[in-house]
Structures are given as structure tokens and as C-alpha cells.
Design an enzyme around this catalytic site. Structure first.
Site, short mmCIF file in Angstrom:
data_model
loop_
_atom_site.label_atom_id
_atom_site.label_comp_id
_atom_site.label_asym_id
_atom_site.label_seq_id
_atom_site.Cartn_x
_atom_site.Cartn_y
_atom_site.Cartn_z
N ARG A 1 0.83 -1.20 0.00
CA ARG A 1 0.00 0.00 0.00
C ARG A 1 0.87 1.25 0.00
O ARG A 1 1.97 1.27 0.52
CB ARG A 1 -0.91 -0.04 1.24
CG ARG A 1 -1.98 1.04 1.29
CD ARG A 1 -3.01 0.70 2.35
NE ARG A 1 -3.91 1.81 2.56
CZ ARG A 1 -3.79 2.72 3.53
NH1 ARG A 1 -2.78 2.60 4.37
NH2 ARG A 1 -4.64 3.69 3.66
N LYS B 1 2.78 -7.55 11.71
CA LYS B 1 2.22 -7.73 10.38
C LYS B 1 2.60 -9.09 9.80
O LYS B 1 3.77 -9.44 9.71
CB LYS B 1 2.69 -6.62 9.44
CG LYS B 1 2.05 -6.66 8.06
CD LYS B 1 2.34 -5.40 7.28
CE LYS B 1 1.70 -5.42 5.92
NZ LYS B 1 1.86 -4.14 5.20
N ARG C 1 -1.78 4.48 13.01
CA ARG C 1 -0.65 4.01 13.81
C ARG C 1 -1.04 4.06 15.29
O ARG C 1 -1.71 5.00 15.74
CB ARG C 1 0.60 4.88 13.61
CG ARG C 1 1.17 4.86 12.21
CD ARG C 1 1.90 3.56 11.92
NE ARG C 1 2.55 3.61 10.63
CZ ARG C 1 1.96 3.31 9.48
NH1 ARG C 1 0.68 2.94 9.48
NH2 ARG C 1 2.63 3.36 8.35
#
Length: 327
Positions: A118, A183, A320
Site C-alpha cells: 500500500r 504484520k 498508527r
């Protein structure tokens, strides 16, 4: 390169001479091919007198093994391509869209040289370790009807991984799958066609199955990441996972076509990694502090700010976690 990879996939040692005979090339040519595989991120052991092997072996993606996991009727509605290395699976799927393909399409590759994430980020794609694929889907309600699609795709990935025993899965708005807060998978959507009518969506998915350690690949990854192998008690078959995700994505995308994101809102929120957490919304050089409050019916992130609840959409907006009162 594929023939050599197939020989080495068993994880056993093979001498340069034996490899040369199998491939019908010189030992020097074998060595060059081995260096090429290493440059793509494959982990190779080399021991004088024993030869070469792939550490732990590698399960290559195979169309036959994947279709065996699917019903015959379902498999017949799909077209699938498999590659050892390509620049980007999304680019291949985009070419298929331009060619006018009518079947549901999936492109799998062992390695991507310019995999995209992204906001223009690079997705590091070492050969044979993980799962990289793209699928092509046609929608008929224009771009406005695609709101929340990346969230629904993330939910499909989570459901697929759970079916194979993976635990501690959560979702980070708008399109990351986390394992233990790190992630483990990313999703990239690219759209072409009529903004107000029929359009094709290319959905790229990258999932970390078994990340290499202490390698050049590891040094290139500039964020905290996790691999599926760290969160399951048994080894996961890449071919089985591919088949599970084909089924799950097809089901989710068909439902999304009819219902939109509203159908998935509650389920997505049950996996929300940041709900009620202090966060920063990042838009360009702007940082907006607040408390994450889940997503709305269109997939926008709701944030309690100094001005009250504000809903932010995807695009160039990032989320975030705030680690202190100063963000």
C-alpha cells in the site's frame, strides 16, 4: 530454473555433478542457476563433498494439488497461472483483465521482483517461503460500491488461516492481517474499468508463512513482522492454504457483491487490533491523535478526536498506534 528448484525441493543434498546430469548442463551452469535462486531469497546450504540443498526443503505451489482440494465444479469456474518469478502478480492479473477474461482468475508466484504494498511501498517476496497471489474480480456498482472491500478481503484471509489452526490473528485498518500484533499479511487493491458501472478489481495478497532469519532478505524488511509458522503447532501446506483462500475469498467476494461491507462490519470489528486504543491518523504530514472506535458501515475508521468522532476513509490515510501522549 524451475527444473532445478523441483529437484532441490526435497531438502536433500544433491551434488553439482548429479544436478548437471539431471538438467543436461555443465556444473558451471548449475552453479550460475544456484546463485540466481539464492539472489531470489532461497536459502541454500553448500557443503564440499555433499553438494547443495534447500534448508528445510520447499513445497512448491502446484495446480493439481490445489485443485484436488477444491470441488470439481468449483475448480472448473477458475483459471489459474503459476510462476517461479515475475515482477508482480497484480500486473499479470491486470493484463488478464485487459484481455477480457470471463472466468474468476488467480495468479500465484513463488517470487516477486517488484511486489507492491500500500502507498507505493515494496513487498519483500523471498522465493518459496511465503504465499503471493492476486485474484481478479468483476463488480457492477462502480467504485462507490467498493467501499470496505479491502477490509472484507482481510477478514477472508483471517478466516482461511484460522481453518488451518493459526491463532492470535487480528486486523489492522484498512488492510493488514496481524499475528501477535505484528504484520503477517498485506492486501493491495487496484481498480480498472468504469468508475460508475462495471469495473475489475485486482486483489493482491501476500502472506508470511516462514520468514528467513539472519539473511539479506530480513535486513530489507523495515517493520515488525510475523510468520504463520510461528503461530501454529503444525506445518501448514502452502498448497492447502492456497485452496482454502480461493474458497474463502470467492465466498466473501460474492457476498460483498450482493451486500457490501455492511454484512461484514460486526465480524471485522471482532478482530479489530486497535479498538479503544490511542492512535494517530496520518494523512500526508498531518498527525491527528485520537482513540480508535471501530469502523462504520462503509469501512471507514471511526476516531474519537478533540472535535468528536471523525470517520476516515482509506486511500492515503494511515493508522498508527500511539506509544505515548505525544504520538
Amino acid at each position: 530454473m524451475k527444473a532445478l528448484l523441483e529437484i532441490l525441493s526435497d531438502g536433500k543434498f544433491h551434488s553439482g555433478e548429479a544436478l548437471g546430469k539431471s538438467l543436461g548442463v555443465t556444473r558451471a551452469a548449475v552453479w550460475k542457476k544456484l546463485k540466481s535462486l539464492q539472489s531470489l531469497g532461497l536459502r541454500l546450504d553448500s557443503i564440499p563433498g555433499k553438494g547443495y540443498r534447500v534448508q528445510k526443503g520447499v513445497e512448491l505451489l502446484e495446480k493439481q494439488k490445489i485443485t484436488e482440494e477444491l470441488s470439481s465444479d468449483f475448480a472448473e469456474t477458475l483459471e489459474m497461472d503459476f510462476f517461479v518469478t515475475i515482477p508482480s502478480s497484480n500486473d499479470v492479473a491486470m493484463s488478464k483483465a485487459r484481455s477480457g477474461i470471463k472466468k474468476n482468475y488467480f495468479c500465484f508466484t513463488e517470487h516477486q521482483s517488484v511486489g507492491r504494498g500500500r502507498q507505493g511501498r515494496t513487498w519483500i517476496s523471498p522465493l518459496g517461503n511465503n504465499l503471493y497471489f492476486s485474484t481478479l474480480w468483476t463488480f457492477y456498482n462502480g467504485i462507490a460500491g467498493l467501499e470496505g472491500l479491502s477490509l472484507a478481503v482481510g477478514l477472508a484471509v483471517v478466516k482461511g488461516l484460522e481453518q488451518l489452526g493459526v491463532q492470535q490473528l487480528t486486523l489492522k485498518w484498512p488492510n493488514d492481517v496481524l499475528l501477535g500484533g505484528k504484520k503477517a499479511a498485506g492486501i493491495l487493491l487496484e481498480v480498472m474499468g468504469d468508475p460508475a458501472g462495471e469495473c475489475q478489481v485486482i486483489i493482491g495478497v501476500g502472506i508470511n508463512i516462514d520468514l528467513p532469519t539472519n539473511t539479506e532478505v530480513e535486513k530489507k524488511i523495515n517493520q515488525s513482522v510475523a510468520a504463520v509458522s510461528q503461530y501454529t503447532s503444525s506445518k501448514i501446506s502452502r498448497n492447502k492454504l492456497a485452496a482454502v483462500l480461493i474458497r474463502e475469498l470467492s465466498k466473501v467476494l460474492s457476498t460483498f457483491q450482493r451486500e457490501g461491507f455492511t454484512y461484514f462490519q460486526s465480524d471485522w470489528q471482532s478482530y479489530d487490533a486497535f479498538f479503544d486504543e490511542p492512535v494517530n491518523i496520518i494523512h500526508g504530514h498531518q498527525y491527528v491523535p485520537g482513540i480508535a472506535k471501530g469502523v462504520d458501515v462503509s469501512g471507514g475508521i471511526k476516531v474519537l478526536t478533540a472535535e468528536g468522532i471523525v470517520v476516515y476513509k482509506g486511500g492515503e490515510v494511515s493508522l498508527r498506534r500511539r506509544t505515548d501522549s505525544y504520538g
